[in-house]
Design a protein around this motif. Structure first.
Motif, PDB file in Angstrom:
ATOM      1  N   ILE A   1       1.377  -6.696   5.920  1.00 28.97           N
ATOM      2  CA  ILE A   1       0.434  -7.794   6.175  1.00 28.97           C
ATOM      3  C   ILE A   1      -0.027  -8.375   4.826  1.00 28.97           C
ATOM      4  CG2 ILE A   1      -1.902  -8.344   6.996  1.00 28.97           C
ATOM      5  CD1 ILE A   1      -1.343  -6.389   9.358  1.00 28.97           C
ATOM      6  N   MET A   2      -0.318  -7.491   3.869  1.00 30.85           N
ATOM      7  CA  MET A   2      -0.717  -7.979   2.542  1.00 30.85           C
ATOM      8  C   MET A   2       0.416  -8.748   1.885  1.00 30.85           C
ATOM      9  SD  MET A   2      -3.132  -5.130   0.819  1.00 30.85           S
ATOM     10  CE  MET A   2      -2.030  -3.761   0.747  1.00 30.85           C
ATOM     11  N   ALA A   3       1.651  -8.269   2.116  1.00 29.70           N
ATOM     12  CA  ALA A   3       2.814  -8.924   1.501  1.00 29.70           C
ATOM     13  C   ALA A   3       3.142 -10.246   2.170  1.00 29.70           C
ATOM     14  CB  ALA A   3       4.023  -7.994   1.582  1.00 29.70           C
ATOM     15  N   GLY A   4       2.571 -10.472   3.353  1.00 27.98           N
ATOM     16  CA  GLY A   4       2.862 -11.707   4.069  1.00 27.98           C
ATOM     17  C   GLY A   4       4.128 -11.631   4.915  1.00 27.98           C
ATOM     18  N   THR A   5       4.695 -10.440   5.085  1.00 33.33           N
ATOM     19  CA  THR A   5       5.920 -10.309   5.887  1.00 33.33           C
ATOM     20  C   THR A   5       5.621  -9.876   7.326  1.00 33.33           C
ATOM     21  OG1 THR A   5       6.275  -8.077   5.059  1.00 33.33           O
ATOM     22  CG2 THR A   5       7.390  -9.850   3.896  1.00 33.33           C
TER      23      THR A   5
ATOM     24  N   ILE B   1       2.623 -10.653  10.336  1.00 31.75           N
ATOM     25  CA  ILE B   1       1.456 -11.492  10.647  1.00 31.75           C
ATOM     26  C   ILE B   1       0.444 -10.658  11.422  1.00 31.75           C
ATOM     27  CG2 ILE B   1       0.683 -13.628  11.774  1.00 31.75           C
ATOM     28  CD1 ILE B   1       2.768 -14.055   9.532  1.00 31.75           C
ATOM     29  N   LYS B   2      -0.773 -10.571  10.893  1.00 37.07           N
ATOM     30  CA  LYS B   2      -1.810  -9.775  11.578  1.00 37.07           C
ATOM     31  C   LYS B   2      -2.231 -10.459  12.872  1.00 37.07           C
ATOM     32  CE  LYS B   2      -5.056 -11.773   8.301  1.00 37.07           C
ATOM     33  NZ  LYS B   2      -5.312 -13.009   9.032  1.00 37.07           N
ATOM     34  N   SER B   3      -2.733  -9.651  13.802  1.00 33.67           N
ATOM     35  CA  SER B   3      -3.213 -10.195  15.074  1.00 33.67           C
ATOM     36  C   SER B   3      -4.680 -10.609  14.970  1.00 33.67           C
ATOM     37  CB  SER B   3      -3.055  -9.162  16.189  1.00 33.67           C
ATOM     38  OG  SER B   3      -1.739  -8.653  16.207  1.00 33.67           O
ATOM     39  N   ALA B   4      -5.431  -9.941  14.099  1.00 37.71           N
ATOM     40  CA  ALA B   4      -6.839 -10.297  13.891  1.00 37.71           C
ATOM     41  C   ALA B   4      -7.311  -9.749  12.564  1.00 37.71           C
ATOM     42  CB  ALA B   4      -7.703  -9.713  15.019  1.00 37.71           C
ATOM     43  N   GLY B   5      -8.445 -10.307  12.079  1.00 41.26           N
ATOM     44  CA  GLY B   5      -9.057  -9.791  10.863  1.00 41.26           C
ATOM     45  C   GLY B   5      -8.770 -10.670   9.653  1.00 41.26           C
ATOM     46  N   SER B   6      -9.314 -10.260   8.513  1.00 43.05           N
ATOM     47  CA  SER B   6      -9.107 -11.024   7.280  1.00 43.05           C
ATOM     48  C   SER B   6      -8.852 -10.076   6.118  1.00 43.05           C
ATOM     49  CB  SER B   6     -10.348 -11.881   6.987  1.00 43.05           C
ATOM     50  OG  SER B   6     -11.454 -11.041   6.733  1.00 43.05           O
ATOM     51  N   ILE B   7      -8.088 -10.578   5.147  1.00 35.23           N
ATOM     52  CA  ILE B   7      -7.843  -9.795   3.922  1.00 35.23           C
ATOM     53  C   ILE B   7      -8.008 -10.700   2.711  1.00 35.23           C
ATOM     54  CG2 ILE B   7      -6.196  -8.434   2.569  1.00 35.23           C
ATOM     55  CD1 ILE B   7      -4.895  -7.437   4.910  1.00 35.23           C
ATOM     56  N   GLY B   8      -8.821 -10.225   1.778  1.00 37.84           N
ATOM     57  CA  GLY B   8      -8.935 -10.885   0.490  1.00 37.84           C
ATOM     58  C   GLY B   8      -8.196 -10.068  -0.549  1.00 37.84           C
ATOM     59  N   ILE B   9      -7.375 -10.739  -1.358  1.00 34.90           N
ATOM     60  CA  ILE B   9      -6.622 -10.058  -2.403  1.00 34.90           C
ATOM     61  C   ILE B   9      -7.028 -10.646  -3.748  1.00 34.90           C
ATOM     62  CG2 ILE B   9      -4.325  -9.601  -3.336  1.00 34.90           C
ATOM     63  CD1 ILE B   9      -3.258  -9.623  -0.484  1.00 34.90           C
ATOM     64  N   TRP B  10      -7.695  -9.817  -4.529  1.00 37.98           N
ATOM     65  CA  TRP B  10      -8.225 -10.243  -5.840  1.00 37.98           C
ATOM     66  C   TRP B  10      -9.069 -11.505  -5.642  1.00 37.98           C
ATOM     67  CZ3 TRP B  10      -7.931  -6.649  -9.425  1.00 37.98           C
ATOM     68  CH2 TRP B  10      -8.176  -6.954 -10.762  1.00 37.98           C
ATOM     69  N   GLY B  11      -9.875 -11.471  -4.565  1.00 35.59           N
ATOM     70  CA  GLY B  11     -10.800 -12.564  -4.309  1.00 35.59           C
ATOM     71  C   GLY B  11     -10.222 -13.750  -3.560  1.00 35.59           C
ATOM     72  N   THR B  12      -8.921 -13.714  -3.222  1.00 43.15           N
ATOM     73  CA  THR B  12      -8.312 -14.839  -2.505  1.00 43.15           C
ATOM     74  C   THR B  12      -7.951 -14.417  -1.084  1.00 43.15           C
ATOM     75  OG1 THR B  12      -7.353 -15.688  -4.548  1.00 43.15           O
ATOM     76  CG2 THR B  12      -6.384 -16.481  -2.485  1.00 43.15           C
ATOM     77  N   ASP B  13      -8.437 -15.162  -0.098  1.00 43.25           N
ATOM     78  CA  ASP B  13      -8.126 -14.872   1.300  1.00 43.25           C
ATOM     79  C   ASP B  13      -6.669 -15.241   1.587  1.00 43.25           C
ATOM     80  OD1 ASP B  13      -9.762 -14.561   4.157  1.00 43.25           O
ATOM     81  OD2 ASP B  13      -7.913 -15.735   4.278  1.00 43.25           O
ATOM     82  N   ILE B  14      -5.937 -14.334   2.226  1.00 39.82           N
ATOM     83  CA  ILE B  14      -4.495 -14.594   2.424  1.00 39.82           C
ATOM     84  C   ILE B  14      -4.234 -15.764   3.363  1.00 39.82           C
ATOM     85  CG2 ILE B  14      -3.735 -12.228   1.889  1.00 39.82           C
ATOM     86  CD1 ILE B  14      -3.212 -11.786   4.862  1.00 39.82           C
ATOM     87  N   ASP B  15      -5.194 -16.079   4.244  1.00 37.82           N
ATOM     88  CA  ASP B  15      -4.997 -17.225   5.143  1.00 37.82           C
ATOM     89  C   ASP B  15      -5.380 -18.543   4.459  1.00 37.82           C
ATOM     90  OD1 ASP B  15      -4.145 -15.598   7.266  1.00 37.82           O
ATOM     91  OD2 ASP B  15      -6.225 -15.133   7.767  1.00 37.82           O
ATOM     92  N   ASP B  16      -6.425 -18.498   3.616  1.00 40.13           N
ATOM     93  CA  ASP B  16      -6.881 -19.725   2.947  1.00 40.13           C
ATOM     94  C   ASP B  16      -5.878 -20.191   1.898  1.00 40.13           C
ATOM     95  OD1 ASP B  16      -9.133 -19.507   4.417  1.00 40.13           O
ATOM     96  OD2 ASP B  16     -10.450 -18.862   2.760  1.00 40.13           O
ATOM     97  N   ASN B  17      -5.327 -19.228   1.154  1.00 44.56           N
ATOM     98  CA  ASN B  17      -4.455 -19.598   0.038  1.00 44.56           C
ATOM     99  C   ASN B  17      -3.351 -18.557  -0.130  1.00 44.56           C
ATOM    100  OD1 ASN B  17      -3.282 -20.500  -2.314  1.00 44.56           O
ATOM    101  ND2 ASN B  17      -5.220 -20.808  -3.413  1.00 44.56           N
ATOM    102  N   PRO B  18      -2.371 -18.578   0.799  1.00 37.74           N
ATOM    103  CA  PRO B  18      -1.340 -17.531   0.786  1.00 37.74           C
ATOM    104  C   PRO B  18      -0.565 -17.471  -0.525  1.00 37.74           C
ATOM    105  CG  PRO B  18      -0.880 -19.208   2.498  1.00 37.74           C
ATOM    106  CD  PRO B  18      -2.223 -19.514   1.926  1.00 37.74           C
ATOM    107  N   ARG B  19      -0.354 -18.608  -1.142  1.00 35.91           N
ATOM    108  CA  ARG B  19       0.435 -18.642  -2.378  1.00 35.91           C
ATOM    109  C   ARG B  19      -0.292 -17.900  -3.502  1.00 35.91           C
ATOM    110  NH1 ARG B  19       4.627 -21.886  -4.319  1.00 35.91           N
ATOM    111  NH2 ARG B  19       4.474 -22.031  -6.582  1.00 35.91           N
ATOM    112  N   GLN B  20      -1.577 -18.200  -3.643  1.00 41.38           N
ATOM    113  CA  GLN B  20      -2.353 -17.514  -4.684  1.00 41.38           C
ATOM    114  C   GLN B  20      -2.497 -16.027  -4.344  1.00 41.38           C
ATOM    115  OE1 GLN B  20      -3.390 -18.704  -7.706  1.00 41.38           O
ATOM    116  NE2 GLN B  20      -3.873 -16.547  -8.073  1.00 41.38           N
TER     117      GLN B  20
END
Ligand SMILES: Nc1ncnc2c1ncn2[C@@H]1O[C@H](COP(=O)(O)OP(=O)(O)O)[C@@H](O)[C@H]1O
Ligand SMILES: [Mg+2]
Length: 320
Positions: free
Chosen positions: A65-69, A71-90
């Motif tokens: 899910i963190m790698a983007g391979t 897709i989560k069914s629910a919830g949110s993950i921030g990676i180094w301060g960046t939300d994976i849904d808001d800015n997947p590239r970053q």
């Protein structure tokens, strides 16, 4: 050297997961499978964080899910301060992932693969560090060999190298030493420690408990998709289970347990006495002194210390 990461999140949290749920929809008439159930997890900046759990616990699902391979069914993950849904590239730029499977391209050399991977991440030629990274993982001599000639341990190190091309502040390794022999495992551990000392936050999954014990400063355990604990390693081990002191007695177990021993929770067992004690409160020497004062003649003394395996078995109900 790897640059220290000056842009660390102000809250000190490298990965922040909230309410993560994953349900694999059953394809081809199979029943849906819930792999993660409401997982909340904070991984601190600078940690070597171990995510443990028996097979099928959901570790790879969480990582993918963190790698983007996945897709989560629910919830949110921030990676180094960046939300994976808001800015997947970053979010992807903030993390390097070493997958569980050894998927490398057999027909390119390690150096070519690093250059290609750097290109995928948009690292400009002048900023690439392929040779430095190969040196770091001990593959300089193989830089120009075809990857199909690499041993299993070398392939694993090549995957670590590929995950590092864009200098991510977080490196995630899914079962990094599965199927790797003891000498190479040691080498990988050294690589992981060196990266952490250079400032990289490390997350690893493993079902080798001694690996978590050797490397990690914080440990979470997943079981059936649920997070059942998340503590500093030392605290997890200390709070786990008391030590055991088992003493055989010349006269067998006492007919009447001396009061001072009974107060420590001593039990009569075959051939003697068993005391489970908290090493923070009582010492073995003190227990033996009490025994002697009560006139009991001690034969053999054995002690048992809890290790991570005991903790794990206790918490997951015997599925190591
Ligand atoms: N693509 C998939 N489709 C259906 N079920 C899956 C899929 N991937 C994993 N699972 C199931 O989800 C659960 C968690 O798997 P996984 O995350 O691989 O666990 P771990 O890495 O801890 O061994 C297991 O029951 C597994 O069978
Ligand atoms: Mg897995």
């Amino acid at each position: 050297m790897i640059q220290p990461f000056v842009n660390a999140p102000a809250d000190g949290i490298a990965i922040r997961a909230r309410g993560i749920r994953k349900i694999y929809t059953g394809a081809g008439g199979k029943a849906p499978k819930q792999a993660l159930d409401d997982v909340d997890l904070d991984i601190p900046v600078g940690a070597v964080f171990g995510l443990l759990g028996p097979n099928g616990a959901g570790k790879s699902t969480f990582i993918n899910i963190m790698a983007g391979t996945v897709i989560k069914s629910a919830g949110s993950i921030g990676i180094w301060g960046t939300d994976i849904d808001d800015n997947p590239r970053q979010a992807r730029a903030n993390i390097g992932i070493v997958p569980q499977e050894l998927n490398i391209d057999a027909y390119f050399t390690p150096r070519q693969q690093l250059e290609f991977q750097a290109g995928l991440f948009g690292v400009r030629p002048a900023e690439r560090r392929s040779d430095e990274i190969l040196e770091m993982v001990g593959l300089s001599d193989q830089a120009h060999s075809y990857a199909r000639r690499l041993s299993g341990g070398m392939r694993r190190r090549l995957l670590v190298a590929k995950a590092m091309v864009h200098s991510p502040p977080i490196l995630v390794l899914d079962e990094p030493t599965a199927g790797v022999d003891v000498a190479l495992r040691q080498r990988l551990w050294d690589n992981i420690r060196a990266l952490n000392e250079a400032g990289v936050t490390i997350v690893l999954t493993t079902h080798y408990l001694e690996e978590a014990e050797a490397l990690c400063d914080r440990i979470a355990i997943l079981n059936h998709g649920r997070l059942i604990t998340n503590q500093p390693k030392a605290q997890l081990m200390a709070g786990a289970r008391a030590k055991e002191l088992r003493m055989t007695l010349a006269g067998g177990p006492p007919a009447q347990m001396p009061a001072a021993l009974a107060a420590l929770g001593a039990q009569a067992v075959e051939g003697g006495v068993l005391v489970r004690y908290d090493p923070a409160k009582t010492g073995a020497a003190e227990i033996i002194t009490i025994m002697a004062a009560a006139g009991l003649e001690i034969g053999d003394v054995t002690t048992v210390e809890p290790d991570l395996e005991d903790v794990f078995l206790e918490m997951t109900g015997g599925m190591a």
